[in-house]
Design an enzyme around this catalytic site. Sequence first.
Site, PDB file in Angstrom:
ATOM      1  N   ASP A 105       0.811  -1.227   0.000  1.00 56.54           N
ATOM      2  CA  ASP A 105       0.000   0.000   0.000  1.00 56.54           C
ATOM      3  C   ASP A 105       0.840   1.271   0.000  1.00 56.54           C
ATOM      4  OD1 ASP A 105       0.770  -0.882   2.571  1.00 56.54           O
ATOM      5  OD2 ASP A 105      -0.768   0.328   3.553  1.00 56.54           O
ATOM      6  N   GLU A 171      -0.419  -2.282   5.162  1.00 55.04           N
ATOM      7  CA  GLU A 171       0.535  -2.211   6.270  1.00 55.04           C
ATOM      8  C   GLU A 171       0.402  -0.893   7.011  1.00 55.04           C
ATOM      9  OE1 GLU A 171       3.755  -1.226   8.698  1.00 55.04           O
ATOM     10  OE2 GLU A 171       3.450  -0.184   6.792  1.00 55.04           O
ATOM     11  N   GLU A 172       0.058   0.161   6.279  1.00 54.77           N
ATOM     12  CA  GLU A 172      -0.069   1.489   6.902  1.00 54.77           C
ATOM     13  C   GLU A 172      -1.330   1.612   7.750  1.00 54.77           C
ATOM     14  OE1 GLU A 172       2.235   3.543   6.953  1.00 54.77           O
ATOM     15  OE2 GLU A 172       3.522   3.138   5.235  1.00 54.77           O
ATOM     16  N   HIS A 405       7.392   8.919   4.537  1.00 56.60           N
ATOM     17  CA  HIS A 405       6.069   9.533   4.737  1.00 56.60           C
ATOM     18  C   HIS A 405       6.065  11.029   4.416  1.00 56.60           C
ATOM     19  CE1 HIS A 405       3.970   6.223   7.303  1.00 56.60           C
ATOM     20  NE2 HIS A 405       4.957   5.698   6.596  1.00 56.60           N
TER      21      HIS A 405
END
Length: 431
Positions: A105, A171-172, A405
């Site tokens: 993702d 995963e996020e 990020h």
Amino acid sequence: MNRIQFLLVACFCLIQAAVATAQKNVEDRVAVISKEIESDVIKWRRHLHQYPELSNREYKTMAYIADYLKTLGLKVETGMAFTGVVAVLETGKPGPTIGLRADTDALPVYERVDLPFASKEETEYLGQKVGIMHACGHDSHVAILMGAATVLTKIKKDLKGKIVFVFQPAEEGAPPGEEGGAKLMIKQGLIDKYGIEVMYGLHIASATDVGTITYKTQGMMAAADIFSIKVKGKQSHGSRPWDGVDPIVVSAQIILGLQTIVSRQVDLTNEAAVITVGKFTSGVRNNIVPEEAEMVGTIRTLDTAMQRIIHEKIRMTAENIAKSAGATAEVEIRTGVPVTYNNVALAAKMIPSLEKVAGDDHVRVIKAITGAEDFSYYAEKVPALFFFLGGKPLNVSPMDAPSHHTPDFYIDESGFGLGVRALVQLVLDNH
């Protein structure tokens, strides 16, 4: 030593030499094949980078991965945990069942890097228009695992057991109200269905030199919990705040109070900890003191005792500060991802494999970090090893390397070959 003993020792030495020679030949082939497919790995990564998708929405990503894996002749399953892909390489020989995992993702971030394959994707996330970007390198992980699957398929006759390639979504973190990620894959039977006995995974690192691998045994990455605090005051006219109770001012005091928990109330010589308020919302107009304010944030801990203490102190701090101002505070803390734990015995056995492909000088032990990874759920079920793969250009200072990020996140693709060889070597040496 009599003649029979001498012959037995000689035979044993010859067998060992033959095994070592065969292993060396396989490793040489792996190096050649990895070099041959390096341009493919980069091509896959660039495609995924240009067309990223958010957690639990990785439909095109799922199809892209599955379509390629089928060309390798692997048994492929799609749809686990909504958009996951699981592929199996059966060697037909007795041996361990090894899981290799990559996450798929992207993040709600507008890309700012000037690349010909930069993401231009947009969507709506939690009611806001956002960009979509692989700002944490999951595109790299997918491409590297696709490369490892390619190499392992080509050397199938030299392998034993079964290899399970796990392309895991979300995963996020799944969108609010949804399940997802490693936790959901395990809940849906990944470990038991495929009989996975050991799990390996990697993560690209934007501030670590390309060509370098880093790791830590035991707790390597932090547990990540989510908190929300709703402060309820009393609404009033902005020109007469004394007629009400201002939840914004109270919230500001709470935010400052939270920072003293880590700096003054827990033993930081034990492990690191972080409390961060990431979002604050309140009010609708400049001249109205609102009735309510809300803050949400993250808690990162590497020790379960500290985790429990910090949770208690967040509640106490918020409730008592609010009470002192005539307001109330409702605190909700949701336990999230556990500590990412590297099995000590497995690491001792397999770190030499990483040193074999990267060189002794390029595999380093690091201190634990406060980032979190849902790979931790696999490590709760089976022995696991997770490591970082360097992705920083050598001519860039670690201080100048864009963080994960962020809109400027950047990865040097020349390290992907090492990632492929590292995963393959772990499989070769795990037998």
